[in-house]
Write a protein that holds these residues in place. Structure first.
Motif, PDB file in Angstrom:
ATOM      1  N   THR A   1      27.736  11.987  52.061  1.00  0.00           N
ATOM      2  CA  THR A   1      29.590  12.742  52.212  1.00  0.00           C
ATOM      3  C   THR A   1      29.935  11.009  51.599  1.00  0.00           C
ATOM      4  O   THR A   1      29.096   9.527  51.713  1.00  0.00           O
ATOM      5  CB  THR A   1      29.955  11.508  54.012  1.00  0.00           C
ATOM      6  OG1 THR A   1      29.557  13.875  54.345  1.00  0.00           O
ATOM      7  CG2 THR A   1      30.768  11.737  54.160  1.00  0.00           C
ATOM      8  N   LEU A   2      30.492  10.928  50.511  1.00  0.00           N
ATOM      9  CA  LEU A   2      31.100  10.051  49.389  1.00  0.00           C
ATOM     10  C   LEU A   2      32.241   9.599  50.371  1.00  0.00           C
ATOM     11  O   LEU A   2      32.905  10.649  50.332  1.00  0.00           O
ATOM     12  CB  LEU A   2      30.739  10.554  47.920  1.00  0.00           C
ATOM     13  CG  LEU A   2      29.940  10.409  47.458  1.00  0.00           C
ATOM     14  CD1 LEU A   2      28.554  11.404  48.016  1.00  0.00           C
ATOM     15  CD2 LEU A   2      29.689  11.140  45.902  1.00  0.00           C
ATOM     16  N   TYR A   3      32.393   8.504  50.012  1.00  0.00           N
ATOM     17  CA  TYR A   3      33.849   8.065  50.003  1.00  0.00           C
ATOM     18  C   TYR A   3      34.345   6.708  49.068  1.00  0.00           C
ATOM     19  O   TYR A   3      33.552   6.041  48.784  1.00  0.00           O
ATOM     20  CB  TYR A   3      33.768   6.664  51.253  1.00  0.00           C
ATOM     21  CG  TYR A   3      33.508   6.925  52.661  1.00  0.00           C
ATOM     22  CD1 TYR A   3      34.194   7.755  53.583  1.00  0.00           C
ATOM     23  CD2 TYR A   3      31.870   6.687  53.109  1.00  0.00           C
ATOM     24  CE1 TYR A   3      33.708   8.061  55.310  1.00  0.00           C
ATOM     25  CE2 TYR A   3      31.452   8.024  54.366  1.00  0.00           C
ATOM     26  CZ  TYR A   3      32.321   8.206  55.855  1.00  0.00           C
ATOM     27  OH  TYR A   3      31.245   8.218  56.224  1.00  0.00           O
TER      28      TYR A   3
ATOM     29  N   THR B   1      41.937   8.454  53.438  1.00  0.00           N
ATOM     30  CA  THR B   1      41.748   7.821  54.992  1.00  0.00           C
ATOM     31  C   THR B   1      41.539   6.444  54.894  1.00  0.00           C
ATOM     32  O   THR B   1      41.258   5.515  53.969  1.00  0.00           O
ATOM     33  CB  THR B   1      40.917   8.277  54.423  1.00  0.00           C
ATOM     34  OG1 THR B   1      40.971  10.093  54.411  1.00  0.00           O
ATOM     35  CG2 THR B   1      39.919   8.518  56.282  1.00  0.00           C
ATOM     36  N   ARG B   2      42.214   6.295  56.235  1.00  0.00           N
ATOM     37  CA  ARG B   2      41.600   4.550  56.359  1.00  0.00           C
ATOM     38  C   ARG B   2      40.807   3.851  57.123  1.00  0.00           C
ATOM     39  O   ARG B   2      40.775   4.810  58.164  1.00  0.00           O
ATOM     40  CB  ARG B   2      43.292   3.695  56.518  1.00  0.00           C
ATOM     41  CG  ARG B   2      44.260   3.337  55.314  1.00  0.00           C
ATOM     42  CD  ARG B   2      45.481   2.601  55.910  1.00  0.00           C
ATOM     43  NE  ARG B   2      45.566   1.793  55.766  1.00  0.00           N
ATOM     44  CZ  ARG B   2      45.272   0.716  55.074  1.00  0.00           C
ATOM     45  NH1 ARG B   2      46.442   1.579  53.702  1.00  0.00           N
ATOM     46  NH2 ARG B   2      44.967  -0.236  54.827  1.00  0.00           N
ATOM     47  N   VAL B   3      40.108   3.102  57.264  1.00  0.00           N
ATOM     48  CA  VAL B   3      38.993   2.547  58.475  1.00  0.00           C
ATOM     49  C   VAL B   3      39.288   1.209  58.348  1.00  0.00           C
ATOM     50  O   VAL B   3      38.326   1.451  56.862  1.00  0.00           O
ATOM     51  CB  VAL B   3      37.599   3.656  58.134  1.00  0.00           C
ATOM     52  CG1 VAL B   3      36.856   2.803  58.957  1.00  0.00           C
ATOM     53  CG2 VAL B   3      37.323   4.813  58.437  1.00  0.00           C
TER      54      VAL B   3
ATOM     55  N   SER C   1      39.182   9.846  48.431  1.00  0.00           N
ATOM     56  CA  SER C   1      39.263  10.686  49.259  1.00  0.00           C
ATOM     57  C   SER C   1      37.685  10.886  49.871  1.00  0.00           C
ATOM     58  O   SER C   1      37.128   9.449  49.918  1.00  0.00           O
ATOM     59  CB  SER C   1      39.019  12.062  47.961  1.00  0.00           C
ATOM     60  OG  SER C   1      37.571  11.297  46.739  1.00  0.00           O
ATOM     61  N   ARG C   2      36.908  12.030  50.484  1.00  0.00           N
ATOM     62  CA  ARG C   2      36.025  12.054  51.400  1.00  0.00           C
ATOM     63  C   ARG C   2      35.639  13.231  51.121  1.00  0.00           C
ATOM     64  O   ARG C   2      36.137  13.937  51.524  1.00  0.00           O
ATOM     65  CB  ARG C   2      35.860  10.930  52.762  1.00  0.00           C
ATOM     66  CG  ARG C   2      34.996  11.339  53.521  1.00  0.00           C
ATOM     67  CD  ARG C   2      35.318  10.734  54.364  1.00  0.00           C
ATOM     68  NE  ARG C   2      36.483  11.232  55.067  1.00  0.00           N
ATOM     69  CZ  ARG C   2      36.452  12.278  55.962  1.00  0.00           C
ATOM     70  NH1 ARG C   2      35.301  13.306  56.676  1.00  0.00           N
ATOM     71  NH2 ARG C   2      37.847  12.689  56.476  1.00  0.00           N
ATOM     72  N   PHE C   3      34.199  13.885  50.412  1.00  0.00           N
ATOM     73  CA  PHE C   3      34.210  14.654  50.286  1.00  0.00           C
ATOM     74  C   PHE C   3      32.267  14.821  49.989  1.00  0.00           C
ATOM     75  O   PHE C   3      31.852  13.448  50.534  1.00  0.00           O
ATOM     76  CB  PHE C   3      34.200  15.298  48.849  1.00  0.00           C
ATOM     77  CG  PHE C   3      33.908  14.113  47.553  1.00  0.00           C
ATOM     78  CD1 PHE C   3      32.643  14.314  47.055  1.00  0.00           C
ATOM     79  CD2 PHE C   3      34.881  12.805  47.133  1.00  0.00           C
ATOM     80  CE1 PHE C   3      32.668  13.502  45.616  1.00  0.00           C
ATOM     81  CE2 PHE C   3      34.776  12.366  46.458  1.00  0.00           C
ATOM     82  CZ  PHE C   3      32.993  12.028  45.514  1.00  0.00           C
ATOM     83  N   TYR C   4      31.828  15.672  50.515  1.00  0.00           N
ATOM     84  CA  TYR C   4      30.684  15.698  50.390  1.00  0.00           C
ATOM     85  C   TYR C   4      29.554  16.879  49.497  1.00  0.00           C
ATOM     86  O   TYR C   4      30.481  17.145  48.594  1.00  0.00           O
ATOM     87  CB  TYR C   4      29.904  17.290  51.709  1.00  0.00           C
ATOM     88  CG  TYR C   4      28.935  17.285  51.811  1.00  0.00           C
ATOM     89  CD1 TYR C   4      27.861  17.041  52.448  1.00  0.00           C
ATOM     90  CD2 TYR C   4      28.295  18.577  51.408  1.00  0.00           C
ATOM     91  CE1 TYR C   4      26.865  16.741  53.006  1.00  0.00           C
ATOM     92  CE2 TYR C   4      26.774  18.675  52.643  1.00  0.00           C
ATOM     93  CZ  TYR C   4      26.232  17.534  52.929  1.00  0.00           C
ATOM     94  OH  TYR C   4      24.814  18.362  53.393  1.00  0.00           O
TER      95      TYR C   4
ATOM     96  N   ALA D   1      35.871  17.297  59.455  1.00  0.00           N
ATOM     97  CA  ALA D   1      35.896  17.726  58.311  1.00  0.00           C
ATOM     98  C   ALA D   1      35.472  16.857  56.791  1.00  0.00           C
ATOM     99  O   ALA D   1      37.016  16.501  57.074  1.00  0.00           O
ATOM    100  CB  ALA D   1      37.004  18.488  58.127  1.00  0.00           C
ATOM    101  N   SER D   2      35.376  17.229  55.855  1.00  0.00           N
ATOM    102  CA  SER D   2      35.958  16.324  54.490  1.00  0.00           C
ATOM    103  C   SER D   2      37.175  16.423  53.913  1.00  0.00           C
ATOM    104  O   SER D   2      38.018  17.820  54.211  1.00  0.00           O
ATOM    105  CB  SER D   2      35.341  16.882  53.678  1.00  0.00           C
ATOM    106  OG  SER D   2      33.543  16.716  54.094  1.00  0.00           O
TER     107      SER D   2
END
Length: 201
Positions: A132-134, A115-117, A124-127, A109-110
């Motif tokens: 899906t934009l990081y 957020t960490r990877v 943010s991360r959104f659709y 879910a957005s």
């Protein structure tokens, strides 16, 4: 002996700004804190290198100046790390390594939370519009930057509301940047003239 130890310390100290710089450019737009920190560290270590080199050169007789060799490490590390950081090698290699993790994250879910990877820190991360934009947290060389996963669509086919400029990486993956003003910016690598403190002070 004192100057020899100091020259070895300067050689070892060059690893810090090199590491900061390479980490700082591992994401599109770079990390402001790491890139600026690297530039400050290069300046400090560079001054120490020059002072030690000049004083040692004046003190030692010509036949013992071969002992200056540790001072050659600093310019070597500077040139190699700066050249590496200026291209897209670090960013694209980082992306390739973490691509699967990023795709798994996109399936969740957005969220607008941090957020960490791996080395990525996303604000943010959104659709939006099939993508899906990081959004990278505190980019150095753009108002906004990040990665976009756009399966089955091309974000370059239309104009985005915030002025995002997309560039394909591979497959369904793109980078995006929102440059300062009208000046174009490459999403990858160190671009000293593009660093701006807007939003960071």
């Amino acid at each position: 002996m004192k100057w020899r130890g100091a020259s070895l310390c300067v050689a070892a100290a060059a690893v810090l700004p090199a590491s900061l710089m390479l980490y700082g450019v591992c994401v599109p737009g770079g990390y402001y804190d790491f890139v600026v920190g690297a530039l400050w560290c290069w300046t400090i270590v560079g001054v120490a290198w020059a002072v030690i080199g000049v004083r040692w050169w004046r003190r030692d007789p010509p036949d013992s100046r071969w002992r200056l060799w540790p001072l050659a490490v600093f310019p070597f590390v500077l040139v190699v790390s700066w050249w590496t950081a200026s291209g897209d090698l670090v960013g694209k290699a980082t992306f390739a390594h973490y691509r699967a993790d990023l795709e798994q994250l996109a399936d969740r879910a957005s969220t607008n939370d941090d957020t960490r990877v791996g080395p990525y820190r996303f604000r943010s991360r959104f659709y939006m519009d099939g993508c899906t934009l990081y959004s990278v947290r505190e980019p150095a060389m753009a108002v906004g930057s990040g990665l976009a996963w756009c399966p089955g669509v091309s974000p370059t086919d239309h104009i985005w509301d915030e002025g995002e400029i997309f560039e394909k990486i591979e497959g369904d993956w793109y980078t995006f940047v929102m440059p300062f003003g009208d000046t174009p910016v490459d999403p990858w690598g160190l671009q000293v003239t593009r660093i701006d403190s807007v939003g960071h002070v």
